[in-house]
Design an enzyme around this catalytic site. Structure first.
Site, PDB file in Angstrom:
ATOM      1  N   LYS A  23       0.573  -0.943  -0.109  1.00 45.31           N
ATOM      2  CA  LYS A  23      -0.205  -0.240  -0.533  1.00 45.31           C
ATOM      3  C   LYS A  23       1.059   1.118  -0.400  1.00 45.31           C
ATOM      4  CE  LYS A  23      -3.851  -2.335   0.743  1.00 45.31           C
ATOM      5  NZ  LYS A  23      -4.961  -2.595  -0.369  1.00 45.31           N
ATOM      6  N   LYS A  65       1.433  -9.744  -2.884  1.00 39.99           N
ATOM      7  CA  LYS A  65       0.355  -9.984  -4.049  1.00 39.99           C
ATOM      8  C   LYS A  65       0.410  -8.811  -5.203  1.00 39.99           C
ATOM      9  CE  LYS A  65      -4.900  -9.446  -3.544  1.00 39.99           C
ATOM     10  NZ  LYS A  65      -4.453  -8.237  -3.879  1.00 39.99           N
ATOM     11  N   ASP A 124      -2.452  -5.424  -6.388  1.00 44.01           N
ATOM     12  CA  ASP A 124      -3.089  -5.224  -6.132  1.00 44.01           C
ATOM     13  C   ASP A 124      -3.955  -5.336  -7.023  1.00 44.01           C
ATOM     14  OD1 ASP A 124      -5.233  -4.951  -3.863  1.00 44.01           O
ATOM     15  OD2 ASP A 124      -4.022  -3.012  -3.300  1.00 44.01           O
ATOM     16  N   GLU A 125      -5.404  -5.296  -6.953  1.00 43.31           N
ATOM     17  CA  GLU A 125      -6.053  -5.698  -8.327  1.00 43.31           C
ATOM     18  C   GLU A 125      -6.233  -4.800  -9.238  1.00 43.31           C
ATOM     19  OE1 GLU A 125      -7.910  -4.592  -4.791  1.00 43.31           O
ATOM     20  OE2 GLU A 125      -8.329  -2.993  -5.418  1.00 43.31           O
ATOM     21  N   HIS A 135      -8.259 -13.070  -7.891  1.00 43.70           N
ATOM     22  CA  HIS A 135      -9.081 -11.195  -6.874  1.00 43.70           C
ATOM     23  C   HIS A 135     -10.945 -11.269  -7.307  1.00 43.70           C
ATOM     24  CE1 HIS A 135      -9.655  -7.725  -5.080  1.00 43.70           C
ATOM     25  NE2 HIS A 135      -8.323  -7.744  -4.567  1.00 43.70           N
ATOM     26  N   LYS A 157     -12.785  -4.729   6.844  1.00 47.45           N
ATOM     27  CA  LYS A 157     -13.681  -4.221   5.405  1.00 47.45           C
ATOM     28  C   LYS A 157     -14.512  -3.892   4.780  1.00 47.45           C
ATOM     29  CE  LYS A 157     -10.024  -2.710   2.495  1.00 47.45           C
ATOM     30  NZ  LYS A 157      -9.112  -2.207   1.773  1.00 47.45           N
ATOM     31  N   GLY A 165      -3.014  -5.568   3.794  1.00 46.83           N
ATOM     32  CA  GLY A 165      -2.077  -5.063   3.127  1.00 46.83           C
ATOM     33  C   GLY A 165      -2.060  -3.708   3.909  1.00 46.83           C
ATOM     34  N   GLY A 166      -3.399  -2.671   4.374  1.00 49.17           N
ATOM     35  CA  GLY A 166      -2.624  -2.330   5.325  1.00 49.17           C
ATOM     36  C   GLY A 166      -2.610  -2.745   6.721  1.00 49.17           C
TER      37      GLY A 166
HETATM   38  O1  LIG Z   1      -6.267  -6.688  -2.282  1.00 44.50           O
HETATM   39  C1  LIG Z   1      -6.920  -7.000  -1.361  1.00 44.50           C
HETATM   40  O2  LIG Z   1      -7.396  -7.820  -0.721  1.00 44.50           O
HETATM   41  C2  LIG Z   1      -6.919  -5.689  -0.794  1.00 44.50           C
HETATM   42  O3  LIG Z   1      -6.166  -4.438  -1.294  1.00 44.50           O
HETATM   43  C3  LIG Z   1      -6.862  -6.017   0.936  1.00 44.50           C
HETATM   44  O4  LIG Z   1      -6.321  -5.165   1.182  1.00 44.50           O
HETATM   45  P1  LIG Z   1      -6.006  -4.391   2.736  1.00 44.50           P
HETATM   46  O5  LIG Z   1      -5.644  -5.188   3.644  1.00 44.50           O
HETATM   47  O6  LIG Z   1      -5.235  -3.159   2.924  1.00 44.50           O
HETATM   48  O7  LIG Z   1      -7.819  -3.937   3.240  1.00 44.50           O
HETATM   49 MG   LIG Z   2      -7.301  -4.541  -3.139  1.00 41.01          MG
END
Ligand SMILES: O=C(O)[C@H](O)COP(=O)(O)O
Ligand SMILES: [Mg+2]
Length: 416
Positions: free
Chosen positions: A152, A178, A180-181, A270, A311, A363-364
């Site tokens: 991130k 990984k 990101d999408e 994803h 989330k 991620g975060g």
């Molecule tokens: O692609 C994902 O799965 C998300 O980007 C997860 O990100 P996060 O852990 O920061 O919510």
């Molecule tokens: Mg993502």
């Protein structure tokens, strides 16, 4: 000549044939219709009928679907004869069972809830190559979930920054880097440079840690580009490709599956955009069905939610995961990935709800650690180890400072 109307598609005495595809829908009929009328229109429009009476000759009704169950709660069950479908063609199947009916005025709302896939149709698809065996075969992970992290910010890091984040995460104890999408091949971070740089960093991380590491690089693109990128992953010694299965479309996933097998690559799916189909629980296509389709088409890992801990809104993660593990006419199983708003403090509860036969993706909750990515990765691994050993994270944190800092930062709260 026989007249055939939509009423001919309802038969409550019908017993589905073992070769039928049986679909369960939730239906809210239009204001001037009852469930029987709306239910017959569903079977009619999704097989070989329409709104008008048709004059037909011969045995055309052999291809008709039959609504054979009308529930008090708006649930109906429809049986589709195998001959209606082109085997091995997922787009064609979906154009029947989740096509025009989704926008048909005879229903206010309609949701495809579940499918019972008959053997011949299911096995006309390849299914996954590896599924849950990746935990053992690639990572020798024993009883613990495998772990992944997505750098991130999700887009904006330069290639060098992205590679460095991967290296820091891998050496901190994470198994999988990984993408990101929405990171593919943009001007600030080119696919080719990221691939080569990351796999070189992976090799260094493996040497330093003595553990197997791998990379879920996002090959989502127009089909020919996607295949070219997949070839490059194989040439560079990767083990996986990642694809956004909903946005790329099931035809693309089927094509990717073939190429992945040629190279012995696993596929990480994803599900970006799935919520356009499944978020409103009275309409669309359930995540359960999307996951079934993904398994048939042959992905090895797929995001199925976090059992309400993260989330993102979740549909029945536990039930979907059970379907992915369960028997489907001998098709290989799928490794569910829990992702979206997770952090180390949530892991004991996550493992309690989902078990350890999963991939945990954070991620975060790694890169937002007060001491940065490397410490965040260590905290993630420590939280996983504590959860698997059944040790309370607060206790485990006494001699694991990275986990302590993560718990101080986020506690056990579910983020939004
Ligand atoms: O692609 C994902 O799965 C998300 O980007 C997860 O990100 P996060 O852990 O920061 O919510
Ligand atoms: Mg993502």
């Amino acid at each position: 000549m026989t007249g055939i109307t939509y009423e001919d598609f309802l038969d409550l005495s019908y017993e589905p044939d073992v070769e039928d595809l049986v679909c369960e829908f939730y239906v809210e009929p239009a204001a001037d219709m009852d469930l029987a009328a709306a239910g017959s229109r569903v079977a009619s429009e999704s097989s070989n009928g329409t709104w008008a009476e048709l004059q037909v000759e011969g045995s055309i009704t052999d291809l008709s679907a039959t609504t054979f169950e009308l529930g008090d709660d708006g649930r109906i069950r429809v049986a589709y004869p195998a001959e209606l479908f082109e085997f091995g063609n997922m787009p064609q199947i979906l154009s029947c069972i989740a096509g025009n009916i989704m926008g048909m005025k005879a229903v206010e709302r309609i949701r495809l809830l579940d499918c019972e896939w008959p053997e011949a149709l299911a096995t006309s698809f390849p299914g996954p190559q590896f599924g849950t065996s990746v935990r053992e075969e690639i990572f020798d992970a024993g009883d613990r979930p495998i772990t992944a992290t997505v750098p991130k910010p999700k887009v904006g890091l330069s290639t060098d920054q992205h590679v460095q984040v991967g290296y820091d995460a891998w050496t901190g104890g994470v198994d999988l880097l990984k993408d990101d999408e929405n990171l593919t091949d943009q001007s600030f971070n080119r696919f080719e440079d990221r691939l080569v740089g990351s796999l070189e960093a992976r090799d260094r991380a493996e040497e330093e840690t003595g553990e197997k590491k791998s990379y879920l690089i996002n090959v989502t693109a127009e089909t020919e580009d996607m295949l070219r990128r997949t070839d490059r992953v194989a040439e560079q010694g990767g083990e996986y490709v990642m694809v956004d299965v909903v946005t790329v479309g099931w035809a693309g996933v089927q094509t990717l599956r073939e190429r992945a097998e040629e190279h012995g690559l696993a596929i990480h799916a994803h599900r970006a955009m799935h919520a356009a189909f499944d978020r409103i629980d009275t309409h669309g296509v359930s995540m359960r069905v999307l996951a079934q389709i993904a398994r048939l088409c042959g992905v090895d890992q797929i995001h199925t939610g976090t059992a309400d801990l993260g989330k993102l809104e979740n549909e029945d993660t536990v039930g979907i995961n059970e379907w992915l593990y369960g028997d489907c006419h001998g098709l290989t199983d799928v490794l569910p990935t829990a992702s979206g708003g997770l952090h180390p403090g949530l892991l004991p509860e996550l493992v309690d709800r989902l078990g350890t036969n999963i991939c945990v993706q954070i991620g975060g909750g790694v890169h937002g650690h007060p001491d940065g990515t490397h410490a965040g990765a260590k905290a993630l691994r420590q939280a996983i180890d504590a959860a698997v050993e059944g040790v309370d994270p607060e206790t485990y944190a006494d001699d694991h400072p990275e986990l302590r800092a993560a718990l101080d930062q986020w506690g056990t709260e579910t983020p939004r």
